[in-house]
Design an enzyme around this catalytic site. Structure first.
Site, PDB file in Angstrom:
ATOM      1  N   GLU A 288      41.755  39.664  47.761  1.00 44.10           N
ATOM      2  CA  GLU A 288      42.249  39.360  46.411  1.00 44.10           C
ATOM      3  C   GLU A 288      42.753  40.610  45.706  1.00 44.10           C
ATOM      4  O   GLU A 288      43.573  40.523  44.790  1.00 44.10           O
ATOM      5  CB  GLU A 288      41.141  38.714  45.556  1.00 44.10           C
ATOM      6  CG  GLU A 288      41.038  37.220  45.774  1.00 44.10           C
ATOM      7  CD  GLU A 288      40.214  36.495  44.730  1.00 44.10           C
ATOM      8  OE1 GLU A 288      39.561  37.146  43.889  1.00 44.10           O
ATOM      9  OE2 GLU A 288      40.200  35.256  44.775  1.00 44.10           O
ATOM     10  N   HIS A 309      32.871  36.727  72.379  1.00 40.50           N
ATOM     11  CA  HIS A 309      33.071  35.615  73.306  1.00 40.50           C
ATOM     12  C   HIS A 309      34.035  34.585  72.731  1.00 40.50           C
ATOM     13  O   HIS A 309      34.126  33.469  73.227  1.00 40.50           O
ATOM     14  CB  HIS A 309      31.722  34.993  73.665  1.00 40.50           C
ATOM     15  CG  HIS A 309      30.822  35.976  74.348  1.00 40.50           C
ATOM     16  ND1 HIS A 309      30.632  36.003  75.723  1.00 40.50           N
ATOM     17  CD2 HIS A 309      30.101  37.015  73.856  1.00 40.50           C
ATOM     18  CE1 HIS A 309      29.818  37.007  76.030  1.00 40.50           C
ATOM     19  NE2 HIS A 309      29.481  37.641  74.910  1.00 40.50           N
ATOM     20  N   LYS A 423      45.873  25.915  42.360  1.00 40.01           N
ATOM     21  CA  LYS A 423      45.232  25.183  41.259  1.00 40.01           C
ATOM     22  C   LYS A 423      46.272  24.339  40.531  1.00 40.01           C
ATOM     23  O   LYS A 423      46.041  23.175  40.226  1.00 40.01           O
ATOM     24  CB  LYS A 423      44.595  26.156  40.256  1.00 40.01           C
ATOM     25  CG  LYS A 423      43.407  26.913  40.792  1.00 40.01           C
ATOM     26  CD  LYS A 423      42.809  27.778  39.684  1.00 40.01           C
ATOM     27  CE  LYS A 423      41.802  28.757  40.222  1.00 40.01           C
ATOM     28  NZ  LYS A 423      41.373  29.748  39.247  1.00 40.01           N
TER      29      LYS A 423
HETATM   30  O1  PA5 Z   1      37.365  37.739  41.975  1.00 35.40           O
HETATM   31  C1  PA5 Z   1      37.688  36.820  41.243  1.00 35.40           C
HETATM   32  O2  PA5 Z   1      38.041  37.025  40.068  1.00 35.40           O
HETATM   33  C2  PA5 Z   1      37.650  35.392  41.710  1.00 35.40           C
HETATM   34  O3  PA5 Z   1      37.317  35.295  43.037  1.00 35.40           O
HETATM   35  C3  PA5 Z   1      36.633  34.618  40.899  1.00 35.40           C
HETATM   36  O4  PA5 Z   1      35.378  35.200  41.053  1.00 35.40           O
HETATM   37  C4  PA5 Z   1      36.567  33.165  41.315  1.00 35.40           C
HETATM   38  O5  PA5 Z   1      37.856  32.607  41.273  1.00 35.40           O
HETATM   39  C5  PA5 Z   1      35.642  32.394  40.397  1.00 35.40           C
HETATM   40  O6  PA5 Z   1      36.068  32.494  39.075  1.00 35.40           O
HETATM   41  P1  PA5 Z   1      35.143  32.133  37.884  1.00 35.40           P
HETATM   42  O7  PA5 Z   1      33.961  33.026  37.896  1.00 35.40           O
HETATM   43  O8  PA5 Z   1      35.992  32.314  36.654  1.00 35.40           O
HETATM   44  O9  PA5 Z   1      34.716  30.689  38.046  1.00 35.40           O
END
Ligand code: PA5
Length: 446
Positions: A288, A309, A423
């Site tokens: 990310e 494996h 989303k």
């Molecule tokens: O690193 C990030 O920002 C994302 O992976 C969030 O942690 C994830 O999308 C969950 O978001 P939230 O805590 O707003 O529900």
């Protein structure tokens, strides 16, 4: 004392020291920017000095809540997705008994929800929650993420039906934004105990906030030592950005030198099943943070020797765009020697008196050499043993190296704009109010 060491010798037939050291200038400026909270994404750099800003009183409060819930729960449900659950799961699974569901650890069994949209997963979880005393933490920084919101709605209903509204409320801790989002409003209305995810700490950098610390404390692990380990790494990191001295800088520079030489996939390799979720956490952190603007190292993971494996063949002989980073743990908690056998029909007498950890070590070493022969460069991150202190160091090590790497790549390592695309389509397909135009547009495509 820093317990993490880095060995890049098995990358040097693929990239030169000169290519790695060429990043020194950018590393120095990235290091400054992060420490000064400047540059791309500077409103999300609260994690940089987070460890040293956590007070013992704050940890006492988390520990007290964890103990209060543990006293009345046999099962503790952690509801969250992405950065809101992977960090705690990584630490818990690295440290807990590997058959914890079958043994009495004196602490609640930790289970997870809100990280998928599987109806059967939820049904199986409800089946368990029917049978056991339980408590819940619901974690969402935005407070609006669909997966945890869906899971929490169902589990909240179950909890209230099982215990009544007041007792249910006392069994819920919400961890969310200090003022915004549906979860904050709900928590205020229902009177839940809440903890705040700091504004300037993004989900994937939040393991050392209550997001990670509460579940880890409920599971019975030492959050003081975890934070102390991170503080040690934070303090050490402040002393130098020199690639020759700081393993964080060396890791960031080496992986970027490999990327520039065409190695676009980094496989994080472990040799312990307990590290599976450390790899998952690392994949999220790096994926990310770096994968944007049509660039970035693709973070993958294998758990060896299991995956030797399955994925071993590809790594040895497939497309040569891979490098590996092995997270190597020096010693195990337990010692089991391999017994001698008079008949030796399985041919294993040559390794009697060796421990399983020694055999595992030779598997790791043999694999590294084989993969280098197969043109897969190999970085090795070593820690002496798995404990809270070393995991705390490792968390900060990976986080800071990730921030630095993002700057070397010239992306903002602290946003995740691409996550919104699925989303928007899902909301359009589900007919969410406000998405009417998008619903029409997507329906025309199916
Ligand atoms: O690193 C990030 O920002 C994302 O992976 C969030 O942690 C994830 O999308 C969950 O978001 P939230 O805590 O707003 O529900």
């Amino acid at each position: 004392m820093i317990n993490i060491s880095l060995d890049i010798n098995r990358t040097l037939e693929f990239v030169s020291k000169k290519q790695i050291n060429a990043f020194q200038g950018k590393i120095i400026s990235g290091h400054h920017q992060l420490l000064d909270k400047a540059g791309k994404g500077n409103d999300f750099m609260g994690w940089v000095d987070l460890p040293s800003s956590i007070s013992n009183e704050f940890l006492d409060e988390i520990k007290a809540d964890a103990d209060r819930l543990s006293a009345k729960a046999e099962v503790f449900v952690v509801i969250g997705i992405g950065g809101s659950y992977l960090g705690s799961r990584a630490v818990i699974e690295a440290l807990q008994h590997q058959f914890s569901s079958l043994v009495n650890t004196g602490r609640p069994k930790i289970v997870y929800a809100g990280q998928n949209i599987s109806e059967d997963y939820m049904a199986d979880l409800i089946d368990v929650l029917d049978k056991y005393e339980y408590a819940v933490t619901v974690i969402s920084k935005s407070g609006t993420t669909t997966e945890p919101a869906l899971a929490f709605r169902i589990i909240k209903n179950h909890l209230e039906a099982k215990y009544g509204k007041a007792e249910a409320a006392s069994r819920i801790i919400a961890i969310t934004d200090k003022s915004r989002g549906a979860l904050k409003t709900l928590s205020t209305n229902e009177g839940y105990k809440t903890y705040v995810v700091p504004d300037d700490v993004g989900g994937r950098y939040s393991v050392l906030t209550p997001v990670g610390l509460l579940p880890i404390a409920v599971a019975g692990f030492d959050i003081y030592a975890l934070v102390a380990g991170a503080v040690e790494m934070e303090k050490f990191n402040r002393t130098t950005a020199d690639i020759g001295q700081n393993p964080i800088a060396l890791y960031a520079a080496t992986r970027n030198a490999l990327y520039q030489s065409g190695k676009t996939i980094e496989i994080m390799v472990n040799y312990l099943p307990t590290l599976y979720f450390v790899t998952e956490w690392w994949k999220q952190l790096y994926g990310e943070s770096e994968g944007k603007e049509n660039k970035g190292i693709f973070p993958a993971g294998v758990s060896n020797t299991t995956d030797l494996h399955s994925m071993g063949q590809y790594i040895q002989e497939g497309l040569r765009n891979i490098f590996e980073t092995v997270l190597s743990v020096g010693s195990s908690k337990h010692k089991i020697s391999i017994p001698s056998d008079d008949g030796d029909l399985d041919g294993l007498n040559y390794i009697t008196e060796k421990t399983i950890t020694e055999v595992n070590y030779f598997a790791e070493l043999g694999t590294a050499i084989a993969h280098v022969d197969g043109k897969v460069p190999n970085i090795r991150i070593s820690i002496p043993e798995l404990n809270e202190t070393n995991l705390g160091q490792l968390i900060y090590f990976y986080e800071f190296a990730c921030g630095l790497s993002g700057f070397l790549l010239d992306v903002n390592p602290f946003d995740q704009p691409g996550v919104e695309a699925y989303k928007a389509n899902m909301f359009a397909l589900l007919g969410k109010p406000g998405f009417e135009e998008a619903t029409k547009a997507i329906q025309a495509r199916i």
